[in-house]
Design an enzyme around this catalytic site. Structure first.
Site, PDB file in Angstrom:
ATOM      1  N   ARG A  50       0.856  -1.192   0.000  1.00  0.00           N
ATOM      2  CA  ARG A  50       0.000   0.000   0.000  1.00  0.00           C
ATOM      3  C   ARG A  50       0.889   1.238   0.000  1.00  0.00           C
ATOM      4  O   ARG A  50       1.356   1.693   1.053  1.00  0.00           O
ATOM      5  CB  ARG A  50      -0.908   0.004   1.226  1.00  0.00           C
ATOM      6  N   ASP A  52       2.046   5.138  -0.211  1.00  0.00           N
ATOM      7  CA  ASP A  52       1.478   6.366   0.326  1.00  0.00           C
ATOM      8  C   ASP A  52       1.213   7.380  -0.780  1.00  0.00           C
ATOM      9  O   ASP A  52       1.624   7.205  -1.935  1.00  0.00           O
ATOM     10  CB  ASP A  52       2.439   6.985   1.348  1.00  0.00           C
ATOM     11  N   ARG A 202      11.152   5.796   3.738  1.00  0.00           N
ATOM     12  CA  ARG A 202      11.355   7.248   3.744  1.00  0.00           C
ATOM     13  C   ARG A 202      12.061   7.712   5.014  1.00  0.00           C
ATOM     14  O   ARG A 202      12.808   8.696   4.994  1.00  0.00           O
ATOM     15  CB  ARG A 202      10.007   7.954   3.578  1.00  0.00           C
TER      16      ARG A 202
END
Length: 258
Positions: A50, A52, A202
């Site tokens: 999934r 972002d 990230r």
């Protein structure tokens, strides 16, 4: 119902991420809407990851169940027709067994992150790289990245809204390399694991960029990992340089058999 695996490429900028959300434009929603044009009913697809908001995909994998017996070519062509003009493309389609699952059958996810280091604004790659103006010490970044490889408690590099049952994950690879381009240097991060925590990649990249810029030392990254505390993390980098680059399966449905 016949099940099909879909390999999907998309530009994440217009989307509020992969997962379907009420009153938000998402990649999952766009594909399910396209499927409903082919077979009018409610469709639910499952994906390997999934992503972002703002994150791209070179090779996201999902599966769908159809009532009709579609050929892979006809299904992918029809979906691509109905996905226009959204920046989403079905680049491969293959029939799979009824118990094959895009998420649960995956054995590894691969992510690519791109940093462009140059002072002139990015033009052709605007929205597809994270641009920083100063040069980065790639050798120091790689030394720090090596501390993160293996099985660890990654609480420091986990979003506070992460829903994973445990912060313990095994990171298979985190390679940092410099790639020279005609008008600047790109720093690429090749990140691989069976599964990831929310914002883990990230968080890694934002922290390692601080090492490359000289604001953090290599040992600072080790201390951050050992702290097992979110406040010890460096800044979380923006999403536009992140790509879901591929998903590996024991029996890759997209590998042709000869």
């Amino acid at each position: 119902m016949p099940r099909y695996a879909l390999k999907i490429e998309y530009h994440g900028a217009p989307f509020a991420g992969w997962q379907r959300q009420k009153d938000q434009t998402t990649v999952q929603g766009a594909i399910e809407d396209a499927l409903a044009r082919l077979e009018p009913r409610a469709h639910t697809i499952a994906a390997a990851g999934r992503t972002d908001a703002g994150v791209h995909a070179l090779a996201q994998v999902a599966h769908c169940d159809m009532q009709g017996d579609w050929t892979p070519f006809r299904l992918s062509e029809a979906l691509n027709y109905h996905l226009k003009p959204a920046p989403v493309a079905i680049v491969a389609c293959a029939p799979v067994a009824g118990d094959w699952h895009a998420r649960f059958s995956a054995r590894q996810r691969r992510y690519l992150f791109r940093i462009l280091t140059r002072r002139a604004p990015a033009t052709l790659d605007a929205g597809r790289v994270w641009q920083v103006k100063q040069p980065l010490d790639v050798a120091a970044m790689q030394k720090a990245a090596a501390l993160l490889v293996g099985k660890h408690d990654f609480t420091t590099f986990r979003s506070t809204i992460c829903q994973a049952d445990s912060p313990v994950k095994t990171l298979d690879r985190l390679d940092v390399t410099a790639v020279e381009t005609p008008h600047g240097t790109e720093v690429h991060f090749d990140v691989r694991a069976r599964s990831f925590l929310h914002n883990q990649v990230r968080s890694f990249v934002g922290t390692l960029e601080r090492v490359g810029a000289g604001s953090w030392s290599v040992s600072d990254v080790g201390r951050a990992l050992a702290a097992r505390a979110r406040p010890a993390c460096g800044p979380v980098c923006p999403p536009e340089g992140l790509y879901l680059a591929g998903v590996d399966y024991d029996d890759d449905p997209f590998t042709p058999s000869f």
